[in-house]
Design an enzyme around this catalytic site. Structure first.
Site, PDB file in Angstrom:
ATOM      1  N   HIS A  73       0.821  -1.217   0.000  1.00  0.00           N
ATOM      2  CA  HIS A  73       0.000   0.000   0.000  1.00  0.00           C
ATOM      3  C   HIS A  73       0.852   1.263   0.000  1.00  0.00           C
ATOM      4  O   HIS A  73       1.907   1.333   0.623  1.00  0.00           O
ATOM      5  CB  HIS A  73      -0.999   0.002   1.151  1.00  0.00           C
ATOM      6  CG  HIS A  73      -0.411   0.001   2.531  1.00  0.00           C
ATOM      7  ND1 HIS A  73      -0.141   1.154   3.235  1.00  0.00           N
ATOM      8  CD2 HIS A  73      -0.073  -1.023   3.356  1.00  0.00           C
ATOM      9  CE1 HIS A  73       0.336   0.838   4.430  1.00  0.00           C
ATOM     10  NE2 HIS A  73       0.397  -0.467   4.531  1.00  0.00           N
ATOM     11  N   ASP A 190       6.307   1.497   6.813  1.00  0.00           N
ATOM     12  CA  ASP A 190       5.021   0.834   6.603  1.00  0.00           C
ATOM     13  C   ASP A 190       4.171   1.779   5.743  1.00  0.00           C
ATOM     14  O   ASP A 190       3.664   2.781   6.241  1.00  0.00           O
ATOM     15  CB  ASP A 190       4.364   0.569   7.953  1.00  0.00           C
ATOM     16  CG  ASP A 190       2.914   0.112   7.871  1.00  0.00           C
ATOM     17  OD1 ASP A 190       2.477  -0.289   6.783  1.00  0.00           O
ATOM     18  OD2 ASP A 190       2.223   0.177   8.906  1.00  0.00           O
ATOM     19  N   GLU A 224      -5.102   1.330   2.918  1.00  0.00           N
ATOM     20  CA  GLU A 224      -4.886   0.224   3.853  1.00  0.00           C
ATOM     21  C   GLU A 224      -4.885   0.690   5.304  1.00  0.00           C
ATOM     22  O   GLU A 224      -5.393  -0.002   6.190  1.00  0.00           O
ATOM     23  CB  GLU A 224      -3.563  -0.470   3.523  1.00  0.00           C
ATOM     24  CG  GLU A 224      -3.373  -1.832   4.204  1.00  0.00           C
ATOM     25  CD  GLU A 224      -2.776  -1.729   5.603  1.00  0.00           C
ATOM     26  OE1 GLU A 224      -2.826  -2.722   6.351  1.00  0.00           O
ATOM     27  OE2 GLU A 224      -2.267  -0.638   5.958  1.00  0.00           O
ATOM     28  N   GLU A 225      -4.322   1.875   5.567  1.00  0.00           N
ATOM     29  CA  GLU A 225      -4.199   2.336   6.951  1.00  0.00           C
ATOM     30  C   GLU A 225      -5.549   2.649   7.604  1.00  0.00           C
ATOM     31  O   GLU A 225      -5.636   2.763   8.822  1.00  0.00           O
ATOM     32  CB  GLU A 225      -3.291   3.568   7.029  1.00  0.00           C
ATOM     33  CG  GLU A 225      -1.828   3.311   6.679  1.00  0.00           C
ATOM     34  CD  GLU A 225      -1.122   2.401   7.671  1.00  0.00           C
ATOM     35  OE1 GLU A 225      -1.736   2.012   8.684  1.00  0.00           O
ATOM     36  OE2 GLU A 225       0.056   2.060   7.444  1.00  0.00           O
ATOM     37  N   ASP A 245       4.038  -6.404   3.684  1.00  0.00           N
ATOM     38  CA  ASP A 245       3.802  -5.350   4.669  1.00  0.00           C
ATOM     39  C   ASP A 245       4.759  -5.564   5.839  1.00  0.00           C
ATOM     40  O   ASP A 245       5.616  -6.451   5.800  1.00  0.00           O
ATOM     41  CB  ASP A 245       2.343  -5.366   5.126  1.00  0.00           C
ATOM     42  CG  ASP A 245       1.819  -3.983   5.479  1.00  0.00           C
ATOM     43  OD1 ASP A 245       2.612  -3.159   5.971  1.00  0.00           O
ATOM     44  OD2 ASP A 245       0.615  -3.737   5.285  1.00  0.00           O
ATOM     45  N   HIS A 325       4.607   1.834  13.404  1.00  0.00           N
ATOM     46  CA  HIS A 325       3.726   2.999  13.536  1.00  0.00           C
ATOM     47  C   HIS A 325       4.322   4.068  14.443  1.00  0.00           C
ATOM     48  O   HIS A 325       3.611   4.928  14.954  1.00  0.00           O
ATOM     49  CB  HIS A 325       2.325   2.604  14.018  1.00  0.00           C
ATOM     50  CG  HIS A 325       1.465   2.064  12.916  1.00  0.00           C
ATOM     51  ND1 HIS A 325       0.092   2.027  13.000  1.00  0.00           N
ATOM     52  CD2 HIS A 325       1.773   1.556  11.699  1.00  0.00           C
ATOM     53  CE1 HIS A 325      -0.405   1.507  11.889  1.00  0.00           C
ATOM     54  NE2 HIS A 325       0.614   1.209  11.087  1.00  0.00           N
TER      55      HIS A 325
END
Length: 385
Positions: A73, A190, A224-225, A245, A325
Site C-alpha cells: 500500500h 510501513d 490500507e491504513e 507489509d 507505527h
C-alpha cells in the site's frame, strides 16, 4: 531449482528514498500513485488505475489463470485538522491508528487551500521553563497535542486568513536515515518499504526477462491504513493474493529485521494454509531465511480483499519493523529476502489447477492430510542419570 536472480540493492534503496520523499497520508495519495505508476510503465508493465488511484499492473505469463497477485500500500499514517483553536494553533485527529506519543515533536506539513505550511506537533504544555514537571506529567493523546503553524497565527482569524481549514491533511516528515550497515530508520516504512520491495522484484524480473507460468498482478492500494486496502483492486482472474507489509519485532513476537517473516494469522484469522505452506517451502528450496509469526492487533490488504468478497487465497510476507507505527527501523536484508521470495513465487509452477475457475466440482480440490506423529520415546534405564 531456478537460477538465482540478483536483486539490485541500489535500485531498491533509491526507490524507497523517492517514495519516502512524497507525502501520502491516506486520502492524499495522488502523487505517490503517479510516481509508482510511471515507474511501473518505465519497467514495461501494463498499468491501470482505479477512479481513486489504486494501481493494478499486469505482467503476462504463459496462462491468464489462475493469476497471482502481489500487493502493498502507498498510503501512510498522518493527521487532519479537527479544529482551529483560539490560540492560533490546530487541533488534530489521526489518519490511521497511531499514538500521539509518536507525534509529539514531529515536524509536519499542512496542505491548505493556499498552499503548504510547515509546523510542529507539540504537547499542550511544551515549555519546561513555564510548566516545569507538568511537561512530564501531562496526559498523552490526540486531545493533548496541537499543531504550531510556522506562520503568523495568533488566533482563529489569523488561521482562516492563511487558508487553513477543518479537514486539511497533515503529513508527518519521515526523517529517513540509510545507514552503511544496512539499517534504515524512518517514519512511513510501513508500507513504502513494501512498495520498494515489489518494484525491486519487478526490476529484476524485467532485467532478466523472467517468464512465469501464469499472469502476475502487481497491486498498490491507497487506503490500507484505514481498513479499505485491496477491497477494490482485484480482478476475477486472480486466485491468490500475497501481501507485502511490515512485521512487528516487539516483545512477544517472532518477527525479525532479517530474512522473511511469514505471517500465519492476523486479527482476522489464519492465512491460507496451502499458499502459506508453499511460500515457506520456497524459502527452504532457495536458501532464504524465514521465521513465522502471528499478529493479534494487525490487519493488511489481504483481509480487506477477503472482507470485500473476493474468494482468493491470501498470505502475508513481512519485513520486521522495530517500533511499528512510530519511528520505525528495518534492515535491507529483509527487503532483499522478500523481493527474492516474491520472484521465486511468481516463477513457481501452479499446484492447484482447480483455482483456474472461481467455482468447480470436487475434482482437484485440496487436502489437508494429517497423520499421527511418530514419537520414539523410551524409558530411561534405571542406572542412567
Amino acid at each position: 531449482m531456478h537460477t538465482p536472480i540478483d536483486i539490485d540493492p541500489d535500485y531498491l534503496r533509491s526507490r524507497l528514498k523517492a517514495l519516502l520523499s512524497i507525502p501520502s497520508p491516506t486520502g492524499f495519495t495522488d502523487e505517490s500513485a503517479r510516481y509508482t505508476a510511471q515507474e511501473l510503465e518505465r519497467l514495461g508493465l501494463e498499468v491501470k488505475l482505479t477512479r481513486r488511484g489504486a494501481i493494478r499492473a499486469r505482467r503476462p505469463g504463459t496462462h491468464e489463470r489462475p493469476a497471482r497477485a502481489i500487493v502493498s500500500h502507498l498510503d501512510t499514517l498522518g493527521g487532519q485538522v479537527k479544529a482551529l483553536k483560539d490560540n492560533g494553533r490546530l487541533e488534530l485527529v489521526p489518519i490511521g491508528h497511531w499514538s500521539a506519543r509518536f507525534a509529539e515533536g514531529a515536524r509536519a506539513s499542512v496542505f491548505s487551500s493556499k498552499g503548504i505550511y510547515r509546523g510542529s506537533i507539540l504537547p499542550l504544555k511544551a515549555s519546561g521553563h513555564t510548566f516545569n514537571d507538568e511537561v512530564d506529567t501531562q496526559p498523552t493523546g490526540w486531545r493533548h497535542v496541537e499543531f504550531r503553524i510556522d506562520a503568523l497565527a495568533r488566533d482563529r482569524k489569523d488561521i482562516a486568513q492563511l487558508g487553513i481549514d477543518i479537514g486539511d491533511i497533515i503529513a508527518i516528515d519521515p526523517q529517513p536515515e540509510f545507514l552503511d550497515n544496512g539499517f534504515i530508520v524512518s517514519r512511513h516504512l510501513d508500507d513504502k518499504a513494501g512498495v520498494a520491495i515489489m518494484l525491486a522484484a519487478l526490476e529484476a524480473m524485467q532485467r532478466e526477462s523472467v517468464e512465469t507460468p501464469v499472469d502476475t498482478y502487481w497491486l498498490f492500494t491507497i487506503g490500507e491504513e484505514v481498513g479499505v486496502g485491496a477491497s477494490a483492486a482485484l480482478v476475477p482472474e486472480i486466485a491468490s493474493l500475497v501481501a507485502v507489509d511490515n512485521g512487528t519485532t516487539a516483545a512477544g513476537q517472532n518477527s525479525d529485521e532479517f530474512g522473511v517473516t511469514l505471517a500465519m494469522a492476523d486479527q482476522t484469522g489464519p492465512f491460507d494454509y496451502h499458499l502459506s505452506k508453499k511460500l515457506y517451502e520456497l524459502c527452504g528450496e532457495h536458501g532464504i531465511r524465514v521465521q513465522k509469526d502471528v499478529f493479534r492487533y494487525y490487519r493488511s490488504d489481504a483481509a480487506s480483499a477477503v472482507e470485500a468478497g473476493h474468494d482468493v487465497r491470501t498470505a502475508l510476507l513481512a519485513f520486521g519493523v522495530d517500533a511499528s507505527h512510530g519511528y520505525e527501523r528495518i534492515h535491507l536484508h529483509a527487503l532483499m529476502s522478500i523481493a527474492k521470495l516474491v520472484i521465486y513465487y511468481a516463477l513457481s509452477e501452479v499446484q492447484i489447477e482447480r483455482d483456474s475457475e472461481e467455482v468447480s466440482g470436487l475434482s482437484g480440490f485440496t487436502r489437508q492430510k494429517a497423520v499421527p506423529a511418530r514419537q520414539d520415546l523410551k524409558a530411561n534405564d534405571p542406572d542412567e542419570s
